[in-house]
Design a protein around this motif. Structure first.
Motif, mmCIF file in Angstrom:
data_model
loop_
_atom_site.group_PDB
_atom_site.id
_atom_site.type_symbol
_atom_site.label_atom_id
_atom_site.label_comp_id
_atom_site.label_asym_id
_atom_site.label_seq_id
_atom_site.Cartn_x
_atom_site.Cartn_y
_atom_site.Cartn_z
ATOM 1 N N TYR A 66 0.855 -1.186 0.000
ATOM 2 C CA TYR A 66 0.000 0.000 0.000
ATOM 3 C C TYR A 66 0.889 1.233 0.000
ATOM 4 N N PRO A 67 0.383 2.346 -0.494
ATOM 5 C CA PRO A 67 1.126 3.599 -0.327
ATOM 6 C C PRO A 67 1.182 3.963 1.158
ATOM 7 N N LYS A 68 2.207 4.709 1.530
ATOM 8 C CA LYS A 68 2.303 5.189 2.912
ATOM 9 C C LYS A 68 1.078 6.013 3.261
ATOM 10 N N ARG A 69 0.553 5.831 4.485
ATOM 11 C CA ARG A 69 -0.577 6.649 4.917
ATOM 12 C C ARG A 69 -0.446 6.974 6.405
ATOM 13 N N VAL A 70 -1.192 7.979 6.815
ATOM 14 C CA VAL A 70 -1.196 8.411 8.203
ATOM 15 C C VAL A 70 -2.335 7.706 8.929
ATOM 16 N N VAL A 71 -2.018 7.065 10.046
ATOM 17 C CA VAL A 71 -3.000 6.354 10.857
ATOM 18 C C VAL A 71 -3.362 7.226 12.055
ATOM 19 N N ASN A 72 -4.658 7.421 12.272
ATOM 20 C CA ASN A 72 -5.161 8.200 13.410
ATOM 21 C C ASN A 72 -6.025 7.293 14.276
ATOM 22 N N LYS A 127 -8.209 -3.527 23.932
ATOM 23 C CA LYS A 127 -8.271 -2.083 23.783
ATOM 24 C C LYS A 127 -9.307 -1.763 22.715
ATOM 25 N N ILE A 128 -9.949 -0.635 22.884
ATOM 26 C CA ILE A 128 -10.984 -0.185 21.964
ATOM 27 C C ILE A 128 -10.546 1.150 21.376
ATOM 28 N N ARG A 129 -10.683 1.284 20.066
ATOM 29 C CA ARG A 129 -10.245 2.509 19.415
ATOM 30 C C ARG A 129 -11.115 2.828 18.210
ATOM 31 N N ILE A 130 -11.135 4.081 17.859
ATOM 32 C CA ILE A 130 -11.703 4.548 16.599
ATOM 33 C C ILE A 130 -10.525 4.921 15.707
ATOM 34 N N ARG A 131 -10.604 4.541 14.428
ATOM 35 C CA ARG A 131 -9.457 4.738 13.537
ATOM 36 C C ARG A 131 -9.889 5.270 12.185
ATOM 37 N N TRP A 132 -9.088 6.192 11.644
ATOM 38 C CA TRP A 132 -9.246 6.618 10.256
ATOM 39 C C TRP A 132 -7.863 6.866 9.672
ATOM 40 N N TYR A 133 -7.815 7.012 8.350
ATOM 41 C CA TYR A 133 -6.544 7.122 7.649
ATOM 42 C C TYR A 133 -6.446 8.447 6.907
ATOM 43 N N ASN A 134 -5.243 9.027 6.970
ATOM 44 C CA ASN A 134 -4.967 10.308 6.325
ATOM 45 C C ASN A 134 -5.898 11.396 6.865
ATOM 46 N N GLU A 135 -6.320 12.314 6.020
ATOM 47 C CA GLU A 135 -7.184 13.403 6.477
ATOM 48 C C GLU A 135 -8.610 12.919 6.677
ATOM 49 N N SER A 186 -13.918 7.188 5.533
ATOM 50 C CA SER A 186 -14.488 6.175 6.414
ATOM 51 C C SER A 186 -13.785 6.164 7.758
ATOM 52 N N VAL A 187 -14.567 5.928 8.811
ATOM 53 C CA VAL A 187 -14.046 5.807 10.173
ATOM 54 C C VAL A 187 -14.479 4.458 10.720
ATOM 55 N N PHE A 188 -13.576 3.784 11.420
ATOM 56 C CA PHE A 188 -13.837 2.433 11.907
ATOM 57 C C PHE A 188 -13.701 2.384 13.423
ATOM 58 N N ILE A 189 -14.505 1.530 14.028
ATOM 59 C CA ILE A 189 -14.326 1.230 15.442
ATOM 60 C C ILE A 189 -13.779 -0.185 15.542
ATOM 61 N N GLU A 190 -12.760 -0.364 16.384
ATOM 62 C CA GLU A 190 -12.080 -1.643 16.494
ATOM 63 C C GLU A 190 -11.976 -2.069 17.952
ATOM 64 N N VAL A 223 -3.621 9.117 19.073
ATOM 65 C CA VAL A 223 -2.263 8.835 18.599
ATOM 66 C C VAL A 223 -2.277 8.851 17.076
ATOM 67 N N GLN A 224 -1.244 9.423 16.498
ATOM 68 C CA GLN A 224 -1.127 9.506 15.038
ATOM 69 C C GLN A 224 0.287 9.113 14.628
ATOM 70 N N TYR A 225 0.402 8.411 13.504
ATOM 71 C CA TYR A 225 1.731 8.028 13.015
ATOM 72 C C TYR A 225 1.668 7.718 11.527
ATOM 73 N N GLU A 226 2.839 7.677 10.896
ATOM 74 C CA GLU A 226 2.956 7.290 9.491
ATOM 75 C C GLU A 226 3.215 5.794 9.410
ATOM 76 N N ARG A 227 2.562 5.134 8.461
ATOM 77 C CA ARG A 227 2.716 3.682 8.331
ATOM 78 C C ARG A 227 3.008 3.289 6.887
ATOM 79 N N ASN A 228 4.018 2.416 6.742
ATOM 80 C CA ASN A 228 4.310 1.765 5.465
ATOM 81 C C ASN A 228 3.982 0.283 5.580
ATOM 82 N N TYR A 229 3.572 -0.315 4.457
ATOM 83 C CA TYR A 229 3.074 -1.691 4.450
ATOM 84 C C TYR A 229 3.899 -2.549 3.497
ATOM 85 N N PHE A 230 4.309 -3.727 3.977
ATOM 86 C CA PHE A 230 5.098 -4.655 3.159
ATOM 87 C C PHE A 230 4.560 -6.075 3.340
ATOM 88 N N GLU A 231 4.836 -6.922 2.348
ATOM 89 C CA GLU A 231 4.381 -8.315 2.420
ATOM 90 C C GLU A 231 5.335 -9.207 1.638
#
Length: 215
Positions: free
Chosen positions: A31-37, A61-69, A74-78, A131-139
């Protein structure tokens, strides 16, 4: 709900020695690099934090998460559970939100509190940690191992402008239980030098905030 194993390897920002592992293992970027919130939720006494710090085998742990701006995205609850060495994660799509204010208003609504992940859980939304961070994805080419690289971690006292920075870079290996032997051998043969260790962005962010008298 999916089950998997996870291993985390912690580096200081600027240490790029992990790249030798990615190169020698011939990983491909998926995936392209994206910001995880992530907005984390806990009880009034931060039960999930202390379950982790105290080393309880079963924790969550319970969190709400979205990507980039957050711009009509879409926003997800996990809900992420740790049962022994196995990680389980349940995800639900909460819908699209035009901005952070729109999401904040939704969180305060009664319908949100009735979400199945919150039933019988005493969640105090006033104590959300962001918490926010940049994430790169590899496989790997054979899809037996996924790797994420998380860096530039920010812990917010007030989103989106007031934050402190975490100086760590997190390498996370994710794989199915049946591939555990394969992954262990793969890590050894491809020279991932650092030792894997327990690390939670939520818990360590809580500790950082506490040490700075911000929580």
């Amino acid at each position: 709900m999916n089950n998997r194993l996870e291993k985390k390897f912690i580096y200081n920002n600027g240490d790029e020695s992990y790249k030798y592992f990615l190169i020698s293992g011939m990983f491909k970027e998926t995936y392209p690099k994206r910001v995880v919130n992530s907005i984390y939720f806990d009880s009034d006494i931060f039960q999930d934090v202390w379950d982790n710090i105290n080393g309880f085998g079963n924790r969550k742990k319970i969190r709400i998460r979205w990507y980039n701006e957050l711009n009509n995205s879409s926003v997800f609850i996990e809900e992420k559970k740790k049962i022994g060495f196995v990680t389980q994660k349940k995800i639900e799509n909460l819908g699209n939100f035009k901005n952070y204010s729109d999401l904040t208003l939704f969180i305060k609504k009664e319908d949100y509190q009735k979400n199945c992940l919150f039933k019988n859980k005493k969640i105090n939304i006033k104590k959300a940690l962001i918490v926010q961070y940049e994430r790169n994805y590899f496989e790997l080419y054979n899809k037996k191992l996924r790797v994420t690289v998380d860096k530039n971690i920010k812990i917010f006292q007030k989103f989106p402008n007031k934050f402190i920075e975490n100086d760590k870079l997190i390498i996370e290996l994710k794989y199915s239980v049946q591939n555990s032997t394969y992954v262990n051998n793969f890590v050894k043969n491809n020279f991932l030098k650092n030792r894997n260790q327990k690390y939670s962005k939520y818990v360590n962010s809580f500790i950082d905030m506490n040490e700075n008298a911000l929580i």
